[in-house]
Scaffold this motif. Sequence first.
Motif, PDB file in Angstrom:
ATOM      1  N   ILE A  32       0.898  -1.127   0.229  1.00 53.22           N
ATOM      2  CA  ILE A  32       0.028  -0.133   0.072  1.00 53.22           C
ATOM      3  C   ILE A  32       0.895   1.349   0.004  1.00 53.22           C
ATOM      4  O   ILE A  32       1.927   1.191   0.558  1.00 53.22           O
ATOM      5  CB  ILE A  32      -0.963   0.055   1.162  1.00 53.22           C
TER       6      ILE A  32
ATOM      7  N   TYR B 292       1.282   5.067   1.063  1.00 48.90           N
ATOM      8  CA  TYR B 292       0.877   5.999   1.803  1.00 48.90           C
ATOM      9  C   TYR B 292       1.545   7.136   1.594  1.00 48.90           C
ATOM     10  O   TYR B 292       2.654   7.235   1.214  1.00 48.90           O
ATOM     11  CB  TYR B 292       0.921   5.725   3.254  1.00 48.90           C
TER      12      TYR B 292
ATOM     13  N   GLU C  64      -4.133   5.602  -3.069  1.00 50.51           N
ATOM     14  CA  GLU C  64      -5.616   5.868  -3.094  1.00 50.51           C
ATOM     15  C   GLU C  64      -5.977   7.065  -2.142  1.00 50.51           C
ATOM     16  O   GLU C  64      -5.106   7.560  -1.350  1.00 50.51           O
ATOM     17  CB  GLU C  64      -6.123   4.565  -2.469  1.00 50.51           C
TER      18      GLU C  64
ATOM     19  N   GLU D 235      -7.868   7.791   0.226  1.00 52.79           N
ATOM     20  CA  GLU D 235      -8.041   7.706   1.712  1.00 52.79           C
ATOM     21  C   GLU D 235      -6.591   7.323   2.128  1.00 52.79           C
ATOM     22  O   GLU D 235      -6.637   7.286   3.487  1.00 52.79           O
ATOM     23  CB  GLU D 235      -8.928   6.338   2.063  1.00 52.79           C
ATOM     24  N   ASN D 236      -5.486   6.957   1.504  1.00 53.80           N
ATOM     25  CA  ASN D 236      -4.241   6.860   2.055  1.00 53.80           C
ATOM     26  C   ASN D 236      -3.326   7.872   2.095  1.00 53.80           C
ATOM     27  O   ASN D 236      -2.190   7.707   2.377  1.00 53.80           O
ATOM     28  CB  ASN D 236      -3.656   5.636   1.406  1.00 53.80           C
TER      29      ASN D 236
ATOM     30  N   ILE E  53       0.605   1.650   8.995  1.00 54.75           N
ATOM     31  CA  ILE E  53       1.298   1.063   8.072  1.00 54.75           C
ATOM     32  C   ILE E  53       2.121  -0.156   8.378  1.00 54.75           C
ATOM     33  O   ILE E  53       2.328  -0.570   9.533  1.00 54.75           O
ATOM     34  CB  ILE E  53       2.601   2.200   7.620  1.00 54.75           C
TER      35      ILE E  53
ATOM     36  N   ASP F 293       4.523  -2.065   3.001  1.00 53.26           N
ATOM     37  CA  ASP F 293       4.123  -0.480   2.341  1.00 53.26           C
ATOM     38  C   ASP F 293       5.333   0.332   2.229  1.00 53.26           C
ATOM     39  O   ASP F 293       6.483   0.290   2.789  1.00 53.26           O
ATOM     40  CB  ASP F 293       2.948  -0.162   3.557  1.00 53.26           C
TER      41      ASP F 293
END
Length: 532
Positions: A359, A361, A401, A403-404, A427, A431
């Motif tokens: 992900i 962030y 994204e 929201e991140n 996190i 990531d």
Amino acid sequence: MQKFYIVAFSLLLTVYPTFCQNQQIADSLLNVHRGGQFHDSLKFQLLKNITFYETHPDSILKYSNLYINIARQNSAYSSMYSAYFQRGNAYRMKGDYDLAFADYYRALDNGIKINYTKGIGNSYMAIADTYSVLGDSRNAFHFYRRAISELRDSSDSLDLAHAILNAGDEYLNVLKLDSALLFFMESTYIYNQKNYKPGQAYSLGNMGLVYARQKRYELAEINLLEATYILDELGDDYAICDYQLYMADIYREVGEHKLALEYTRRAYYVAVEEGYKEQIRDAAQKLSEIYDTMGKSNRALEYLKVYVSLRDSMNNAGVIQRMSDLRREFEVAQAKAEAQTKSIRAVASNDEITDTNPIYYALIVGVNDYLFSNNELVDLNNPISDAQNLKNALVNNYAFEDENVLIIEDPTRSEVIESFEIISDVIAEKDNLLIFYAGHGVWDEKLNVGYWLPSDATSKSKVNWISNSTVRDYISGLKTKHTLLISDACFSGSIFKSRQLENELDDYGFYKIYKMPSRKAMTSGTLDSVPD
């Protein structure tokens, strides 16, 4: 503001179908305990029930000490968790915060040993509550998030509701009223689903406090009186004291000083009788103010002395330092235990962390406006627009994204640090993270240290400055695969000593580098000032 006191509940506790302290039940159990001699197993269960239902702190201390001794002799971790937790509650009600803190960490340690998710969550919540009482909202929010995260994974929705309620109370403490109401609404929904009267009472009371802050005094009074009525039936004097003090505030606000005095005196005498230091302190302060308003200076001075004495004894630097030491000792011990466990697992399985589906962030900080701006510290024009443009680029063109991506505008020092805490909580090791800062920067020639200047910084004092070493320490501690810092500020070049990768890489070399964790920085200048 009034928080919900959680009591440690064991799966063995099946005598009464309730989850809350209840003095009527406690009195019945105490009568049984005084009635004669018991087998150890029955005495063990009886002490567990007494400490669970008892509401008076001195009584909780007495019986929890007996309970702890028996639990130690039997090496019963679940019971030791419960006993230490109850004793921590008693110390906290008496205003002995460092002792409460120590017992909550003992409870947490025992909860971790038996992987007791509910107990771990409740311990985090109690630690957060203690920070809240001492006015440390940053640490309070940190532990509330950990509590809510743990309790959402447990099967007990009531404890989750308690954590949500108390986190809402902390938002009320910092006057974020809309957020407080959202949390109270979620906790109320759960309490209503469970038809849980104590929780409904606390939700009503805390919503009353929000209404009072909004100067909607009629709604505030209705909610507080209804909450007090329910709590009176349960014998919860601690909460009643708190709500009576807020009723007094409402009447003071509308000029009804006699009614305000009546409610405050009631709270004061109950608090003195039960030994509730927080309420004695707060009631004494209000009595001093009310008597001063009424022109009774001698009575005002009498209660002012009580207030000052308790304030100084409850918030002295020694207590704060002991709490800090306890937290650090616990976290070091836990880190060593986790490292040992990971090492054993790695040897046993020989598995590697995979890079599957990381992900992405981003934490984006822009500071335009400075609260204490002057000729040396001028407001800026572009950081916030740069921050917003970067967010749009990341979301629209890269693997981020919406929201991140956390963007904060004109934050204070505490809000910047809090944002690091938020990121660290969510996190994972696989990531990736991008951190962007745009705002003023300063270089200290004497210390050879660069600083970020958040919105509450001043040109004359470093109190609210954020050193590059602090930023670097947070980045080092984040459990990410790759972290990239982009610092658009003067004198940012001191952030890392090594500044770039010199050699060109082929595709295979790049892949090998990517498999290794990294921390990199891009800065708009080295040790120079840069334009806005």
